[in-house]
Motif scaffolding. Structure first.
Motif, PDB file in Angstrom:
ATOM      1  N   GLU A  70     -63.467 -36.870  19.639  1.00 34.01           N
ATOM      2  CA  GLU A  70     -64.437 -37.960  19.643  1.00 34.01           C
ATOM      3  C   GLU A  70     -63.785 -39.279  20.069  1.00 34.01           C
ATOM      4  O   GLU A  70     -64.392 -40.084  20.789  1.00 34.01           O
ATOM      5  N   ARG A  73     -63.579 -39.741  23.829  1.00 33.22           N
ATOM      6  CA  ARG A  73     -64.836 -39.826  24.573  1.00 33.22           C
ATOM      7  C   ARG A  73     -65.436 -41.221  24.463  1.00 33.22           C
ATOM      8  O   ARG A  73     -65.207 -41.946  23.502  1.00 33.22           O
ATOM      9  N   ASP A  77     -71.196 -39.881  24.564  1.00 31.39           N
ATOM     10  CA  ASP A  77     -70.789 -38.683  25.298  1.00 31.39           C
ATOM     11  C   ASP A  77     -70.390 -37.541  24.380  1.00 31.39           C
ATOM     12  O   ASP A  77     -69.848 -36.542  24.843  1.00 31.39           O
ATOM     13  N   PHE A  78     -70.641 -37.684  23.089  1.00 32.61           N
ATOM     14  CA  PHE A  78     -70.172 -36.676  22.150  1.00 32.61           C
ATOM     15  C   PHE A  78     -71.142 -36.585  20.982  1.00 32.61           C
ATOM     16  O   PHE A  78     -71.470 -37.593  20.352  1.00 32.61           O
ATOM     17  N   GLU A 236     -70.944 -32.178  25.907  1.00 29.83           N
ATOM     18  CA  GLU A 236     -71.307 -33.099  24.829  1.00 29.83           C
ATOM     19  C   GLU A 236     -71.144 -32.459  23.455  1.00 29.83           C
ATOM     20  O   GLU A 236     -70.854 -33.144  22.475  1.00 29.83           O
TER      21      GLU A 236
END
Length: 284
Positions: A70, A73, A77-78, A236
């Motif tokens: 995470e 990113r 995006d996660f 994702e």
């Protein structure tokens, strides 16, 4: 192996939120026991040679490694579910005391061949077909998904007409009107399921795995737009990898003959295996 079989036993469609939750629950339990076993072995035989400095040694379990991803990113995006049901404190304490015997503990392999030998559904896959032809020294036998047979019998729908309908539709139940909608959802095959459900279930498993999983994706009519959306979703959800992307052939076997074209002489029809018949040579 056998994820689809487990869903049949639970009465759950693969394409459902309940199946995704089951994937999460089942893999957390497997992860818990596998990691505990490796730490216990380390107490008996010592940790693996390069344990020092590893994520295990730093107290980072698979579920913790999500935070590392995470951080790498950009915002938005996660999106990964990080819920846990079990108390992982004893496992963390066991690792801190003994280390880990195995540097790598879990991965989900394809298992197509060995699952056929064992007699269960392969890997984490949805059923590819509900009907197929099995050949042995006794001849050819049309084999129907045993769970489907069981449920059709329970509904009073298992008869010769149903067998012929299943053969005509290549095992698909979606176009057979007298089959209840609940069973149609439960016995949807790989190309009849939205591939996004496979990704969602895989994302729930991935958070418990220190390695990765063999995840085949099925799309009857792929397009650039569909593929972009599917693989974006997998990214994702934090998947480490996917496996094959499978699509249907452009042509299929013709099942009827026109009046102007005489039908060819038909070969003897394969016997139908009812799965639970103790005298069935195919089953034996």
């Amino acid at each position: 192996m056998g994820f689809q079989d487990a869903l049949y036993q639970l009465g759950l469609p693969y394409a459902s939120a309940e199946a995704v939750e089951f994937a999460d629950l089942a893999m957390e339990q497997l992860s818990y026991l596998a990691i505990r076993a490796s730490a216990t072995l380390a107490g008996e035989r010592g940790a693996y040679d390069t344990y020092d400095g590893s994520l295990w040694q730093q107290g980072i379990l698979p579920i913790d490694s999500i935070s590392l991803l995470e951080k790498a990113r950009r915002e938005g995006d996660f999106s990964v579910n990080t819920e846990a049901r079990l108390d992982w404190t004893p496992i963390r304490e066991l690792i801190a005391e003994h280390g880990m015997r195995n540097s790598n503990v879990m991965a989900i392999a394809p298992t197509a061949t060995i699952s056929n030998i064992v007699g269960v559904s392969q890997s984490i896959e949805p059923a590819y077909q509900n009907l197929f032809v099995k050949s042995n020294l006794s001849g050819e036998f049309t084999v129907v998904n045993p769970s489907l047979v069981r449920d059709l019998k329970a509904e009073g729908l298992w008869d010769n007409v149903m067998v012929n309908d299943l053969k005509y539709f290549d095992g698909s139940v979606q176009q057979i009107d007298r089959i209840p909608s609940e069973l149609k959802a439960r016995y949807a095959t790989a190309f009849e399921i939205d591939a996004r459900w496979l990704v969602e279930a895989a994302a729930r498993r991935q958070k418990w795995l220190d390695q990765a999983q063999s995840l085949n994706l099925y799309m009857a009519e792929p397009s650039g737009k569909k593929l972009d959306a599917l693989y974006q979703l997998a990214w994702e959800r934090g998947l480490k990898t996917t496996y094959y992307l499978r699509s249907l052939g452009a042509t299929g076997a013709e099942k009827t003959a026109s009046a102007a074209t005489p039908a060819p002489e038909m070969a003897p029809q394969p016997q139908v295996c009812s799965i639970d018949d103790p005298d069935c040579e195919a089953c034996q």
